[in-house]
Design a protein around this motif. Structure first.
Motif, mmCIF file in Angstrom:
data_model
loop_
_atom_site.group_PDB
_atom_site.id
_atom_site.type_symbol
_atom_site.label_atom_id
_atom_site.label_comp_id
_atom_site.label_asym_id
_atom_site.label_seq_id
_atom_site.Cartn_x
_atom_site.Cartn_y
_atom_site.Cartn_z
ATOM 1 N N ASP A 58 46.187 -16.184 -25.004
ATOM 2 C CA ASP A 58 45.822 -15.996 -23.599
ATOM 3 C C ASP A 58 44.412 -15.463 -23.419
ATOM 4 O OD1 ASP A 58 48.578 -16.584 -22.619
ATOM 5 O OD2 ASP A 58 49.025 -14.771 -23.765
ATOM 6 N N ALA A 59 43.890 -14.803 -24.451
ATOM 7 C CA ALA A 59 42.553 -14.209 -24.355
ATOM 8 C C ALA A 59 41.913 -14.197 -25.733
ATOM 9 C CB ALA A 59 42.632 -12.798 -23.779
ATOM 10 N N TRP A 60 40.604 -14.098 -25.722
ATOM 11 C CA TRP A 60 39.819 -14.030 -26.973
ATOM 12 C C TRP A 60 38.794 -12.919 -26.800
ATOM 13 C CZ3 TRP A 60 36.386 -18.668 -28.999
ATOM 14 C CH2 TRP A 60 36.098 -18.471 -30.366
ATOM 15 N N LEU A 61 38.909 -11.890 -27.628
ATOM 16 C CA LEU A 61 38.014 -10.738 -27.570
ATOM 17 C C LEU A 61 36.992 -10.857 -28.698
ATOM 18 C CD1 LEU A 61 37.269 -7.876 -26.476
ATOM 19 C CD2 LEU A 61 38.901 -6.968 -28.160
ATOM 20 N N ILE A 62 35.701 -10.885 -28.327
ATOM 21 C CA ILE A 62 34.606 -11.002 -29.299
ATOM 22 C C ILE A 62 33.638 -9.859 -29.017
ATOM 23 C CG2 ILE A 62 32.721 -12.450 -30.137
ATOM 24 C CD1 ILE A 62 34.366 -14.870 -29.022
ATOM 25 N N SER A 63 33.548 -8.920 -29.941
ATOM 26 C CA SER A 63 32.748 -7.724 -29.681
ATOM 27 C C SER A 63 31.878 -7.406 -30.888
ATOM 28 C CB SER A 63 33.659 -6.529 -29.360
ATOM 29 O OG SER A 63 32.900 -5.449 -28.861
ATOM 30 N N GLN A 64 30.644 -6.973 -30.621
ATOM 31 C CA GLN A 64 29.695 -6.681 -31.689
ATOM 32 C C GLN A 64 28.608 -5.736 -31.206
ATOM 33 O OE1 GLN A 64 29.783 -10.710 -31.414
ATOM 34 N NE2 GLN A 64 29.609 -9.894 -29.353
ATOM 35 N N ARG A 65 27.990 -5.115 -32.185
ATOM 36 C CA ARG A 65 26.817 -4.297 -31.904
ATOM 37 C C ARG A 65 25.575 -4.972 -32.487
ATOM 38 N NH1 ARG A 65 29.584 0.336 -34.928
ATOM 39 N NH2 ARG A 65 30.668 -1.535 -35.638
ATOM 40 N N GLU A 66 24.419 -4.512 -32.058
ATOM 41 C CA GLU A 66 23.171 -5.093 -32.523
ATOM 42 C C GLU A 66 23.096 -5.049 -34.047
ATOM 43 O OE1 GLU A 66 18.434 -4.850 -31.279
ATOM 44 O OE2 GLU A 66 19.738 -3.083 -31.044
ATOM 45 N N TYR A 67 22.793 -6.205 -34.649
ATOM 46 C CA TYR A 67 22.699 -6.408 -36.095
ATOM 47 C C TYR A 67 24.057 -6.329 -36.801
ATOM 48 C CZ TYR A 67 17.912 -5.491 -34.704
ATOM 49 O OH TYR A 67 16.713 -5.516 -34.048
ATOM 50 N N SER A 78 21.994 -18.377 -27.596
ATOM 51 C CA SER A 78 20.750 -18.511 -28.349
ATOM 52 C C SER A 78 20.022 -17.173 -28.473
ATOM 53 C CB SER A 78 19.830 -19.531 -27.658
ATOM 54 O OG SER A 78 19.545 -19.126 -26.321
ATOM 55 N N SER A 79 20.685 -16.071 -28.131
ATOM 56 C CA SER A 79 20.065 -14.748 -28.214
ATOM 57 C C SER A 79 19.610 -14.441 -29.633
ATOM 58 C CB SER A 79 21.058 -13.669 -27.764
ATOM 59 O OG SER A 79 21.464 -13.871 -26.429
ATOM 60 N N PHE A 80 18.566 -13.631 -29.746
ATOM 61 C CA PHE A 80 18.093 -13.225 -31.062
ATOM 62 C C PHE A 80 19.066 -12.258 -31.730
ATOM 63 C CE2 PHE A 80 14.150 -14.680 -29.128
ATOM 64 C CZ PHE A 80 13.576 -15.397 -30.166
ATOM 65 N N SER A 81 19.775 -11.478 -30.933
ATOM 66 C CA SER A 81 20.759 -10.537 -31.473
ATOM 67 C C SER A 81 21.619 -10.041 -30.320
ATOM 68 C CB SER A 81 20.072 -9.346 -32.154
ATOM 69 O OG SER A 81 19.412 -8.538 -31.183
ATOM 70 N N ALA A 82 22.723 -9.380 -30.675
ATOM 71 C CA ALA A 82 23.489 -8.676 -29.655
ATOM 72 C C ALA A 82 22.681 -7.467 -29.192
ATOM 73 C CB ALA A 82 24.828 -8.233 -30.222
ATOM 74 N N ARG A 83 22.887 -7.048 -27.957
ATOM 75 C CA ARG A 83 22.217 -5.846 -27.449
ATOM 76 C C ARG A 83 23.248 -4.753 -27.241
ATOM 77 N NH1 ARG A 83 19.664 -6.368 -22.375
ATOM 78 N NH2 ARG A 83 20.894 -8.204 -21.848
ATOM 79 N N ARG A 84 22.881 -3.551 -27.726
ATOM 80 C CA ARG A 84 23.790 -2.412 -27.625
ATOM 81 C C ARG A 84 25.159 -2.833 -28.137
ATOM 82 N NH1 ARG A 84 21.609 0.096 -21.803
ATOM 83 N NH2 ARG A 84 19.475 0.406 -22.566
ATOM 84 N N ARG A 85 26.210 -2.653 -27.366
ATOM 85 C CA ARG A 85 27.500 -3.269 -27.698
ATOM 86 C C ARG A 85 27.692 -4.429 -26.730
ATOM 87 N NH1 ARG A 85 31.091 0.712 -28.633
ATOM 88 N NH2 ARG A 85 31.626 0.075 -30.773
ATOM 89 N N THR A 86 27.757 -5.640 -27.258
ATOM 90 C CA THR A 86 27.965 -6.829 -26.441
ATOM 91 C C THR A 86 29.410 -7.276 -26.636
ATOM 92 O OG1 THR A 86 25.646 -7.515 -26.640
ATOM 93 C CG2 THR A 86 27.241 -9.201 -26.016
ATOM 94 N N THR A 87 30.193 -7.197 -25.573
ATOM 95 C CA THR A 87 31.612 -7.527 -25.642
ATOM 96 C C THR A 87 31.892 -8.713 -24.734
ATOM 97 O OG1 THR A 87 32.190 -5.221 -26.097
ATOM 98 C CG2 THR A 87 33.964 -6.654 -25.331
ATOM 99 N N MET A 88 32.400 -9.778 -25.323
ATOM 100 C CA MET A 88 32.735 -10.996 -24.586
ATOM 101 C C MET A 88 34.247 -11.149 -24.553
ATOM 102 S SD MET A 88 30.010 -13.534 -26.420
ATOM 103 C CE MET A 88 28.238 -13.363 -26.230
ATOM 104 N N VAL A 89 34.765 -11.545 -23.396
ATOM 105 C CA VAL A 89 36.197 -11.792 -23.259
ATOM 106 C C VAL A 89 36.377 -13.148 -22.573
ATOM 107 C CG1 VAL A 89 38.419 -10.922 -22.474
ATOM 108 C CG2 VAL A 89 36.565 -9.305 -22.968
ATOM 109 N N PHE A 90 37.160 -14.013 -23.218
ATOM 110 C CA PHE A 90 37.467 -15.330 -22.657
ATOM 111 C C PHE A 90 38.966 -15.415 -22.405
ATOM 112 C CE2 PHE A 90 33.666 -15.813 -25.232
ATOM 113 C CZ PHE A 90 32.810 -16.504 -24.381
ATOM 114 N N PHE A 91 39.347 -16.104 -21.338
ATOM 115 C CA PHE A 91 40.756 -16.236 -20.967
ATOM 116 C C PHE A 91 41.134 -17.706 -20.837
ATOM 117 C CE2 PHE A 91 39.689 -12.008 -19.383
ATOM 118 C CZ PHE A 91 40.768 -11.256 -19.833
#
Length: 450
Positions: A58-67, A78-91
């Motif tokens: 039902d959902a997809w959690l994708i979370s990361q910090r820079e580097y 196409s970002s060069f990197s994640a910024r701070r904590r970048t958290t993506m959620v897809f439903f």
């Protein structure tokens, strides 16, 4: 080195009758490249909700910090990197409320991000939340251990208990491995550029027998990549294929020192040369292996290549045909490998099959069809199904007895293919059916005098 009319015409002769001689394809300005990539990523992300539904989450959690980005992150933006904590959620699409958005992105460096995600989950009420934590499949295991722990703490047991850690690896594999038609025209141009670099590198413009080494050619190719504003995902590898020595055996046995010493030996007349080469641009990667022959003085044409070498190349082409025929979406890599090897046995062909997905990565997301040391089956990766709408490197080698040398030679080849609903897997640009020919400066001088 001067190039005569005769040798120039031979240099540009096509290696495959189905295509024109390859030429360098120049990349657009960086601003245009960025616009292209952003458009492609947007189109690919639009497929995620249906993909979630297909794989029963039902959902997809994708979370990361820079580097410390997830592997799948690089196929989402196409970002060069994640910024701070970048958290993506897809439903997945909501049956009860189709108006609900299906994607969200939060960029935060405070614990408040987990409050936001909890609010989303409360609104969407997902029963199964996919996270990329598979223990064996790289493209489905990009969530860092520390980030998984942070997500568990931040979201609490009520949501963390719904995490699906390793039951749906094909979600990430299929997302990364699926290629959209809009990318193919530029991918074909990249492949043509790779062919053009190989064609020039394996010519008298670069190679002087008795002087030039394999390492010289490798670094010339590397510099050529740079001069065209492309990059690469691995250093070019040029080798002299020796009789009764399976290709790659010396490096596997003796390590880098053996490869290094061989690479510093001068290329000689009559040598059979091999290159493993790729270019990278626009978030895509190619992978190509070609063969060349160093003509003796006085020799001028492909007919001067020993017949045994020409027969070996044809056997490699036959293995390519077998491999493409058996690459049927839905079958696992191991099933495809077994089918190929059965046909090889029936026809009395010797060699190895080791194909992999290509595209976002050099060795990209998808099933593996054999490996150099695993010709019966590949554990785990070989059990994945081949997906449609993907790109693959048809990588293999044929082993053939060459009467002229009373010895067996390896003929390694590699070309990239794309999925066509009408014709199955088709060559992105073409395939090598004739050797690159390296002539001599004496022939140049003779041709100019004539």
């Amino acid at each position: 080195m001067k190039l005569s009319v005769l040798s120039a015409l031979a240099t540009v002769a096509p290696l495959c009758a189905a295509i024109q001689a390859p030429s360098y394809q120049h990349l657009p300005p960086l601003r245009e490249q960025a616009a292209l990539q952003d458009k492609w990523y947007e189109e690919r992300r639009e497929a995620i909700p249906a993909l979630l539904k297909k794989h029963g989450v039902d959902a997809w959690l994708i979370s990361q910090r820079e580097y410390a980005e997830e592997t799948v992150f690089w196929s989402l933006t196409s970002s060069f990197s994640a910024r701070r904590r970048t958290t993506m959620v897809f439903f997945a699409p909501s049956a009860s409320d189709p108006s609900l958005p299906t994607s969200y992105t939060f960029i935060d460096n405070t614990p408040n991000v987990w409050d936001d995600v909890r609010g989303l989950f409360a609104r969407h009420a997902p029963a199964r939340i996919a996270v990329n934590a598979h223990p064996e499949i790289a493209f489905a295991s990009g969530l860092h251990a520390g980030e998984l722990a942070a997500a568990r703490r931040g979201l609490g047991d009520v949501w963390a208990d719904r995490f699906v850690l390793d039951a749906v690896p094909m979600l990430a594999v299929e997302y990364i491995g699926t290629q959209i038609p809009a990318r193919l025209p530029w991918y074909r141009r990249m492949q043509e550029t790779a062919w053009a670099i190989i064609a020039e590198g394996f010519s008298e413009r670069v190679v002087a027998p008795g002087e030039t080494t394999a390492a010289d050619v490798e670094w010339w190719m590397r510099e050529q990549i740079q001069s065209l504003n492309y990059t690469t995902w691995f250093h070019p590898s040029v080798t002299v294929i020796k009789p009764d020595t399976p290709w790659g055996a010396a490096a596997e046995k003796d390590g880098a020192n053996a490869k290094g010493s061989a690479a510093d030996e001068a290329i000689q007349y009559g040598d059979l040369l091999h290159v493993d080469f790729g270019v990278s641009a626009l978030g895509m990667n190619t992978d190509t292996q070609h063969l060349a022959y160093v003509l003796y003085p006085g020799q001028t044409s492909h007919d001067d290549v020993p017949q045994g070498f020409r027969d070996g190349l044809r056997k490699g082409n036959r293995l390519q045909d077998m491999t493409r025929k058996h690459m049927i979406p839905g079958n696992t890599g191991n099933e495809i490998l077994a089918n190929i090897r059965r046909e090889m046995k029936r026809e009395g062909l010797k060699g190895k099959i080791y194909c992999h997905a290509i595209g976002d990565w050099g060795h990209s997301a998808g099933t593996v069809i054999g490996m150099t040391n695993l010709q019966d089956q590949v554990p785990i990766l070989g059990d994945l199904p081949l997906i449609a709408n993907t790109w693959y490197s048809v990588e293999l080698r044929a082993d053939h007895f060459v009467p002229e040398f009373n010895a067996t030679f390896s003929f390694p080849l590699e070309e990239d293919v794309y999925w066509s609903p009408e014709g199955g897997f088709e060559w992105v640009y073409g395939r090598q059916e004739r050797f690159h020919l390296i002539r001599t400066s004496d022939q140049d001088e003779l041709s100019q005098e004539l």
